[in-house]
Design an enzyme around this catalytic site. Structure first.
Site, mmCIF file in Angstrom:
data_model
loop_
_atom_site.group_PDB
_atom_site.id
_atom_site.type_symbol
_atom_site.label_atom_id
_atom_site.label_comp_id
_atom_site.label_asym_id
_atom_site.label_seq_id
_atom_site.Cartn_x
_atom_site.Cartn_y
_atom_site.Cartn_z
ATOM 1 N N ASP A 168 -5.946 4.983 -1.245
ATOM 2 C CA ASP A 168 -5.267 4.342 -0.110
ATOM 3 C C ASP A 168 -4.292 5.297 0.576
ATOM 4 O O ASP A 168 -3.355 4.848 1.245
ATOM 5 C CB ASP A 168 -4.502 3.098 -0.573
ATOM 6 N N ALA A 191 2.672 4.489 -2.935
ATOM 7 C CA ALA A 191 2.322 5.338 -4.075
ATOM 8 C C ALA A 191 2.395 4.586 -5.395
ATOM 9 O O ALA A 191 1.691 4.946 -6.354
ATOM 10 C CB ALA A 191 3.241 6.563 -4.112
ATOM 11 N N VAL A 192 3.231 3.558 -5.482
ATOM 12 C CA VAL A 192 3.303 2.775 -6.717
ATOM 13 C C VAL A 192 1.995 2.005 -6.921
ATOM 14 O O VAL A 192 1.490 1.903 -8.051
ATOM 15 C CB VAL A 192 4.508 1.818 -6.691
ATOM 16 N N HIS A 193 1.441 1.467 -5.846
ATOM 17 C CA HIS A 193 0.133 0.813 -5.941
ATOM 18 C C HIS A 193 -0.923 1.811 -6.403
ATOM 19 O O HIS A 193 -1.770 1.495 -7.252
ATOM 20 C CB HIS A 193 -0.252 0.219 -4.588
ATOM 21 N N HIS A 203 0.841 -1.200 0.000
ATOM 22 C CA HIS A 203 0.000 0.000 0.000
ATOM 23 C C HIS A 203 0.880 1.256 0.000
ATOM 24 O O HIS A 203 1.060 1.921 1.018
ATOM 25 C CB HIS A 203 -0.934 -0.008 1.214
ATOM 26 N N GLN A 230 -3.059 -16.292 -2.628
ATOM 27 C CA GLN A 230 -3.474 -15.794 -3.934
ATOM 28 C C GLN A 230 -4.585 -16.631 -4.554
ATOM 29 O O GLN A 230 -5.489 -16.095 -5.192
ATOM 30 C CB GLN A 230 -2.264 -15.739 -4.872
#
Length: 528
Positions: free
Chosen positions: A300, A261-263, A259, A460
């Site tokens: 987020d 900034a790339v997300h 969680h 997953q």
């Protein structure tokens, strides 16, 4: 939601952003007699304030200006305290008084109940202490923090707020595109080349983040705002836009494996792809696009790297403030509103319009609460079964944007394997960190957070089976025919099969027959 189409146009009037018309002299202050002598020379002014006033009146003026700059109440209805500096106790009391059975909860049609009598309280990072691992055990077991620690935290936060305010006054924001000039031209050229293909589904956000020196979110948002013509359409101030985006990017925690900034940039790029879907693109207004991109970028913001159950059982202030309901999502939304007001990005718009934008952003961000997955999914499925979605209606378009943001938020299993695997490992690493904290402080380990019991493939497989597949099956029905939807579902099935092979390759043979496929995914509260 009120229909805002038609309110915007190239001739949108710009309101005076100065403080003179909005603030002036405090209403309870009688006009002061001139004090500048027999020559009747004009009084000395600074920023619209007369420096010839008596000291008490000048102090009152300065306080009024400060409240106005911080987004507080203006005019005759001013209160003694600004909404920016109200205490946590006051906020909790207002939430309890105004919310019936929950806080800041949205309905399926996209409406938001703020529970604040029309006044939306906002948050910013640094308003409250973050999770301090040194005091966590004391707080969880005794329900409080020692007074000495409280004083220390309070002093630290005061200093942090001072430094943050000083950066804003100087116009300097760290980690903004202003640092791009330090990069080699080859890197900038490669980043620009990638932006030309930002609408493709195999866009590598990790590479793009490296090429932009960690400024993927700001760079991507500025590019998309230009592509869609939003800057011209809404008459946005570029300085304020960069300031706002810099705040958003800075308020993501880079130490979070997932969680961060790339997300946020990845979700924004996915939302851009969904906005281009033929069935949706023809019906969207500029306001719809503006809201979708803003919500994706900030959905987020200031995520602490732990989930809602963790905040509840450690008695975090946010859990109390939002009464254990959509805790993180409510914080993301109100932090976004705080940054909008602090940057002044919407200050040129009429108050009712900017407030409605804030509400609609809240409706979109709150839709990402994974605990409400079945609620949204059943409503979406019902609309598709009845074939009653009318995208000419603003409320129906808003609902589809909620679904699109939910898809973008959990689309990692629908990416190509090389990207999907990285995201899967990152989110599990964040889960395992929370599990390690819970083990360290003798708390019950949350589902999916036990590294010894919850392997990456198992997590997953469960996530894809219970969350991703049902949602994207309905999205496929909505967008059909869509080449992007076919591509995503193809990747999803291939990735699930690959995780299954990896899982059973590492599982003892005597337990394979006992554990069904998809095990370990029955609990999904960890993903937010």
């Amino acid at each position: 939601m009120p229909v805002l189409e038609g309110l915007w146009g190239p001739d949108l009037g710009m309101r005076d952003s100065g403080l003179g018309a909005d603030v002036g002299v405090c209403p309870d202050e009688a006009p002061s007699p001139p004090v500048w002598g027999s020559l009747r020379t004009p009084p000395i002014t600074c920023g619209g304030l007369s420096l010839a006033l008596e000291l008490p009146a000048l102090i009152r003026q300065l306080r009024a200006v400060w409240r106005a700059r911080r987004g507080g109440p203006r005019g005759p209805e001013k209160s003694q305290a600004s909404t920016w500096v109200e205490s946590e106790k006051e906020e909790v009391q207002e939430v309890k008084q105004g919310v019936d059975g929950g806080s800041a909860h949205l309905e399926a049609d996209g409406r938001v109940n703020t529970g604040h009598a029309g006044v939306l309280l906002v948050e910013r990072r640094g308003s409250y202490p973050l999770i301090d691992l040194r005091i966590l055990k004391t707080s969880a077991q005794q329900g409080g923090v020692e007074s000495g620690t409280r004083r220390k935290v309070k002093r630290q936060l005061s200093f942090q707020r001072y430094c943050h305010a000083s950066r804003l006054l100087r116009g300097a924001m760290p980690n903004t595109p202003g640092s791009l000039h330090l990069l080699d031209k080859n890197y900038l050229g490669q980043a620009a080349h990638m932006l030309s293909k930002v609408g493709t589904w195999n866009f590598d956000i990790f590479l793009f983040d490296r090429l932009t020196n960690g400024n993927s979110l700001v760079t991507l948002m500025c590019h998309l705002f230009n592509v869609y013509g939003l800057i011209h359409h809404f008459q946005l101030d570029m300085v304020k836009l960069h300031r706002f985006l810099g705040m958003v990017q800075e308020d993501y925690h880079s130490q979070n494996p997932y969680h961060n900034a790339v997300h946020a940039a990845d979700v924004t790029q996915a939302m851009h792809c969904y906005l281009k879907e033929p069935k949706l693109a023809e019906q969207l207004s500029p306001l719809d696009v503006f809201l979708a991109l803003m919500a994706a970028a900030a959905h987020d913001v200031d995520h602490p790297g732990v989930n809602q159950p963790f905040l509840i059982k450690t008695r975090h202030h946010l859990a109390s403030l939002y009464q254990n309901t959509s805790v993180l999502e409510s914080h993301h939304w109100r932090s976004t509103v705080g940054m909008l007001r602090e940057s002044g990005l919407l200050s040129h718009m009429p108050a009712d319009i900017s407030q409605d934008i804030e509400q609609q952003l809240g409706s979109l961000i709150l839709a990402t609460d994974i605990s409400r997955q079945n609620e949204f999914l059943s409503t979406f499925r019902e609309h598709l079964d009845n074939q009653d979605l009318d995208l000419q209606l603003a409320s129906h378009r808003h609902f589809i944007l909620q679904i699109a943001l939910k898809c973008a938020d959990v689309c990692n299993p629908c990416r190509v394997w090389e990207l999907s695997r990285q995201w899967s490992e990152r989110v599990c690493e964040e889960f395992y960190r929370q599990g390690d904290l819970e083990r360290k402080f003798d708390m019950e380990i949350s589902p999916l957070c036990n590294q010894q019991a919850d392997s990456v493939p198992a997590v997953q497989i469960g996530f894809i089976s219970y969350i991703v597949e049902p949602l994207f099956d309905e999205w496929h029905r909505f967008t059909e025919p869509s080449s992007l939807s076919h591509t995503m579902t193809g990747h999803m099935h291939k990735n699930k099969a690959r995780w299954s092979r990896l899982r059973y390759a590492n599982t003892p043979s005597d337990s394979q027959a006992e554990e069904p496929e998809g095990g370990g995914g029955g609990e999904v509260e960890g993903i937010s």
